[in-house]
Design a protein around this motif. Structure first.
Motif, PDB file in Angstrom:
ATOM      1  N   ILE A 279       0.728  -1.413   0.166  1.00  0.00           N
ATOM      2  CA  ILE A 279      -0.021   0.111  -0.120  1.00  0.00           C
ATOM      3  C   ILE A 279       0.955   1.312   0.103  1.00  0.00           C
ATOM      4  O   ILE A 279       1.636   1.406   0.806  1.00  0.00           O
ATOM      5  N   SER A 280       0.397   2.160  -0.973  1.00  0.00           N
ATOM      6  CA  SER A 280       1.176   3.568  -0.903  1.00  0.00           C
ATOM      7  C   SER A 280      -0.029   4.368  -0.890  1.00  0.00           C
ATOM      8  O   SER A 280      -1.007   4.487  -1.571  1.00  0.00           O
ATOM      9  N   ALA A 281      -0.132   4.862   0.414  1.00  0.00           N
ATOM     10  CA  ALA A 281      -1.379   5.700   0.688  1.00  0.00           C
ATOM     11  C   ALA A 281      -1.061   7.242   0.485  1.00  0.00           C
ATOM     12  O   ALA A 281      -0.054   7.907   0.735  1.00  0.00           O
ATOM     13  N   GLY A 282      -2.110   7.665  -0.184  1.00  0.00           N
ATOM     14  CA  GLY A 282      -2.094   9.268  -0.290  1.00  0.00           C
ATOM     15  C   GLY A 282      -2.606   9.997   0.913  1.00  0.00           C
ATOM     16  O   GLY A 282      -3.269   9.496   1.482  1.00  0.00           O
ATOM     17  N   ILE A 283      -1.813  11.229   0.845  1.00  0.00           N
ATOM     18  CA  ILE A 283      -2.205  11.975   2.193  1.00  0.00           C
ATOM     19  C   ILE A 283      -2.806  13.496   1.941  1.00  0.00           C
ATOM     20  O   ILE A 283      -2.718  14.347   2.519  1.00  0.00           O
ATOM     21  N   GLU A 284      -3.556  13.498   0.679  1.00  0.00           N
ATOM     22  CA  GLU A 284      -3.824  14.771   0.003  1.00  0.00           C
ATOM     23  C   GLU A 284      -5.346  15.407   1.113  1.00  0.00           C
ATOM     24  O   GLU A 284      -5.099  16.589   1.613  1.00  0.00           O
ATOM     25  N   ARG A 285      -5.876  14.303   1.450  1.00  0.00           N
ATOM     26  CA  ARG A 285      -7.056  14.684   2.302  1.00  0.00           C
ATOM     27  C   ARG A 285      -6.507  15.224   3.634  1.00  0.00           C
ATOM     28  O   ARG A 285      -6.935  16.153   4.215  1.00  0.00           O
ATOM     29  N   ALA A 286      -5.491  14.565   4.288  1.00  0.00           N
ATOM     30  CA  ALA A 286      -4.926  14.826   5.567  1.00  0.00           C
ATOM     31  C   ALA A 286      -4.344  16.372   5.549  1.00  0.00           C
ATOM     32  O   ALA A 286      -4.365  17.193   6.459  1.00  0.00           O
ATOM     33  N   ARG A 287      -3.851  16.655   4.275  1.00  0.00           N
ATOM     34  CA  ARG A 287      -3.052  17.776   4.066  1.00  0.00           C
ATOM     35  C   ARG A 287      -4.146  19.097   4.156  1.00  0.00           C
ATOM     36  O   ARG A 287      -3.973  20.034   4.737  1.00  0.00           O
ATOM     37  N   THR A 288      -5.072  18.586   3.460  1.00  0.00           N
ATOM     38  CA  THR A 288      -6.263  19.824   3.018  1.00  0.00           C
ATOM     39  C   THR A 288      -7.117  20.213   4.357  1.00  0.00           C
ATOM     40  O   THR A 288      -7.052  21.276   4.840  1.00  0.00           O
ATOM     41  N   LEU A 289      -7.494  19.206   5.145  1.00  0.00           N
ATOM     42  CA  LEU A 289      -8.509  19.167   5.995  1.00  0.00           C
ATOM     43  C   LEU A 289      -8.011  19.288   7.463  1.00  0.00           C
ATOM     44  O   LEU A 289      -8.375  19.913   8.451  1.00  0.00           O
ATOM     45  N   LEU A 290      -6.686  18.495   7.636  1.00  0.00           N
ATOM     46  CA  LEU A 290      -6.098  18.768   8.881  1.00  0.00           C
ATOM     47  C   LEU A 290      -4.835  19.568   8.990  1.00  0.00           C
ATOM     48  O   LEU A 290      -4.468  19.748   9.945  1.00  0.00           O
ATOM     49  N   GLY A 291      -4.391  19.795   7.934  1.00  0.00           N
ATOM     50  CA  GLY A 291      -3.202  20.751   7.715  1.00  0.00           C
ATOM     51  C   GLY A 291      -1.964  19.865   8.077  1.00  0.00           C
ATOM     52  O   GLY A 291      -1.014  20.257   8.660  1.00  0.00           O
ATOM     53  N   TYR A 292      -2.098  18.398   8.003  1.00  0.00           N
ATOM     54  CA  TYR A 292      -1.036  17.386   8.189  1.00  0.00           C
ATOM     55  C   TYR A 292       0.121  17.809   7.391  1.00  0.00           C
ATOM     56  O   TYR A 292       0.164  17.890   6.228  1.00  0.00           O
ATOM     57  N   ALA A 293       1.308  17.710   7.978  1.00  0.00           N
ATOM     58  CA  ALA A 293       2.608  17.923   7.334  1.00  0.00           C
ATOM     59  C   ALA A 293       3.636  16.993   7.928  1.00  0.00           C
ATOM     60  O   ALA A 293       4.111  17.499   9.023  1.00  0.00           O
ATOM     61  N   PRO A 294       3.720  15.868   7.524  1.00  0.00           N
ATOM     62  CA  PRO A 294       5.039  14.904   8.204  1.00  0.00           C
ATOM     63  C   PRO A 294       6.472  15.641   8.154  1.00  0.00           C
ATOM     64  O   PRO A 294       6.685  16.117   7.111  1.00  0.00           O
ATOM     65  N   ARG A 295       6.950  15.441   9.223  1.00  0.00           N
ATOM     66  CA  ARG A 295       8.164  16.114   9.508  1.00  0.00           C
ATOM     67  C   ARG A 295       9.378  14.923   9.036  1.00  0.00           C
ATOM     68  O   ARG A 295      10.489  15.437   8.543  1.00  0.00           O
ATOM     69  N   TYR A 296       8.998  13.692   9.007  1.00  0.00           N
ATOM     70  CA  TYR A 296       9.887  12.614   8.780  1.00  0.00           C
ATOM     71  C   TYR A 296       9.699  11.856   7.482  1.00  0.00           C
ATOM     72  O   TYR A 296       8.367  11.348   7.146  1.00  0.00           O
ATOM     73  N   THR A 297      10.615  11.647   6.666  1.00  0.00           N
ATOM     74  CA  THR A 297      10.652  10.810   5.685  1.00  0.00           C
ATOM     75  C   THR A 297      10.647   9.414   6.270  1.00  0.00           C
ATOM     76  O   THR A 297      10.862   9.123   7.330  1.00  0.00           O
ATOM     77  N   ALA A 298      10.352   8.361   5.359  1.00  0.00           N
ATOM     78  CA  ALA A 298      10.342   6.974   5.870  1.00  0.00           C
ATOM     79  C   ALA A 298      11.763   6.616   6.309  1.00  0.00           C
ATOM     80  O   ALA A 298      11.757   6.130   7.305  1.00  0.00           O
ATOM     81  N   LEU A 299      12.732   7.198   5.665  1.00  0.00           N
ATOM     82  CA  LEU A 299      14.361   6.714   6.063  1.00  0.00           C
ATOM     83  C   LEU A 299      14.539   7.620   7.176  1.00  0.00           C
ATOM     84  O   LEU A 299      15.284   6.967   7.996  1.00  0.00           O
ATOM     85  N   ASP A 300      14.092   9.066   7.454  1.00  0.00           N
ATOM     86  CA  ASP A 300      14.275   9.512   8.668  1.00  0.00           C
ATOM     87  C   ASP A 300      13.683   8.806   9.828  1.00  0.00           C
ATOM     88  O   ASP A 300      14.537   8.775  10.823  1.00  0.00           O
ATOM     89  N   ALA A 301      12.549   8.244   9.566  1.00  0.00           N
ATOM     90  CA  ALA A 301      11.832   7.737  10.941  1.00  0.00           C
ATOM     91  C   ALA A 301      12.670   6.289  11.246  1.00  0.00           C
ATOM     92  O   ALA A 301      13.018   5.904  12.201  1.00  0.00           O
ATOM     93  N   LEU A 302      13.185   5.550  10.049  1.00  0.00           N
ATOM     94  CA  LEU A 302      13.814   4.297  10.178  1.00  0.00           C
ATOM     95  C   LEU A 302      15.296   4.595  10.786  1.00  0.00           C
ATOM     96  O   LEU A 302      15.651   4.122  11.843  1.00  0.00           O
TER      97      LEU A 302
END
Length: 320
Positions: A279-302
């Motif tokens: 699964i590659s999940a889109g985050i456009e809805r979270a960006r638009t309605l929540l103002g979600y802005a992830p600070r970490y890339t997948a590699l940063d988190a790992l």
């Protein structure tokens, strides 16, 4: 200021969420099964009311929902609900006062991906008890909201990652030997040409989304993906991790029987659970309605997770 009850308050997400809520000025009641300390210590915990609650036992007794309602919350964040029956009991108890209910779902409500990025509106075709249970809870909560009952928001994280607990490796499993192979240049077997997809997310980014959802009325009645900016393939993650150590990964792209014989049945089963979904999940809805802005890339988190494991003796990267 709101009174927020967090259920599952010393787990991965809440270890970051509870301090965020306190800093935002909320009054927080933290419910957890035991007295374990949060994964991520923070001074804000001294200002939190902590309550030990055995949810499974109280669900069986039919008292858990009433226990949560007794704290008179404005917002309930439920991070550890896994069955529709458990969710229904909580909803029934909250219905008289109708606090906002934020539920932690999973991107596995989707099942194997047909189109990517997967949107929140894709039909639900989950496989496995975990995804099936979470999809049933999602439908129950949205139905409740549509009927004018308890208002809810459902957040679907990807593979939650961060310091303090095992995380899904670039081989799609929990084998600590994967890190060692990539760090030391040893051969690493991968199935499906290494093209299986993982979508990680740092626990603090998930916490960010929950904090934002608690103050966004427009989010009520919707589901949101909460993941890193981009998903990555197994081989892409392997190249990224090996690069931290100045290496190219030594990848052996093998079939499933060979992979299972190399890594063992348990690790192969975990990898298959992830790769079969991809699964590659889109985050456009979270960006638009929540103002979600992830600070970490997948590699940063790992990277942050691996650094913790090495520092705490959970992974040995030294040559033999």
């Amino acid at each position: 200021m709101s009174r927020v009850v967090v259920v599952g308050a010393t787990g991965h997400i809440a270890s970051y969420l509870v301090p965020r809520l306190v800093r935002a000025g909320h009054e927080v009641v933290a419910l957890s099964r035991g007295t374990r300390e949060p994964y991520h210590p923070a001074p804000e915990w001294s200002r939190v009311e902590r309550v030990a609650v055995d949810r499974e036992a109280e669900d069986r007794a039919g008292t858990f929902g009433a226990r949560v309602a007794s704290f008179a919350p404005d917002v309930v964040v439920d991070l550890v609900c896994f069955t529709a029956e458990s969710a229904a009991q909580l909803v029934e108890a909250l219905r008289p006062t109708r606090p906002l209910l934020l539920h932690c779902g999973t991107i596995w409500v989707h099942g194997p991906a047909d189109r990517v990025p997967v949107t929140e509106d894709e039909p639900r075709r989950p496989v496995g008890d975990y995804g099936i249970g979470k999809a049933a809870i999602e439908e129950l909560l949205h139905r409740e909201t549509r009927r004018g009952g308890v208002p809810s928001v459902v957040l679907h994280p990807g593979h939650i990652t961060g310091p303090g607990w095992p995380v899904i490796t670039p081989a799609g499993n929990l084998d600590p030997g994967v890190w060692r192979a990539l760090a030391l240049g040893a051969p690493l077997p991968l199935p499906e040409l290494g093209l299986g997809v993982l979508h990680h997310v740092h626990a603090d980014d998930v916490a960010q989304a929950f904090e934002r959802a608690s103050t966004r009325p427009a989010a009520i009645g919707s589901s949101f993906h909460v993941v890193a900016e981009q998903a990555m393939t197994l081989r892409g993650l392997a190249h990224g991790v090996a690069g931290w150590f100045g290496r190219e990964p030594v990848l052996e792209l093998v079939d499933w029987p060979t992979f299972a014989s190399r890594v063992g049945a348990e690790h192969a089963r975990t990898t298959h659970e992830h790769v079969s979904r991809s699964i590659s999940a889109g985050i456009e809805r979270a960006r638009t309605l929540l103002g979600y802005a992830p600070r970490y890339t997948a590699l940063d988190a790992l990277r942050e997770a691996l650094d913790w494991h090495v520092a705490n003796g959970q992974v040995d990267l030294e040559p033999s």
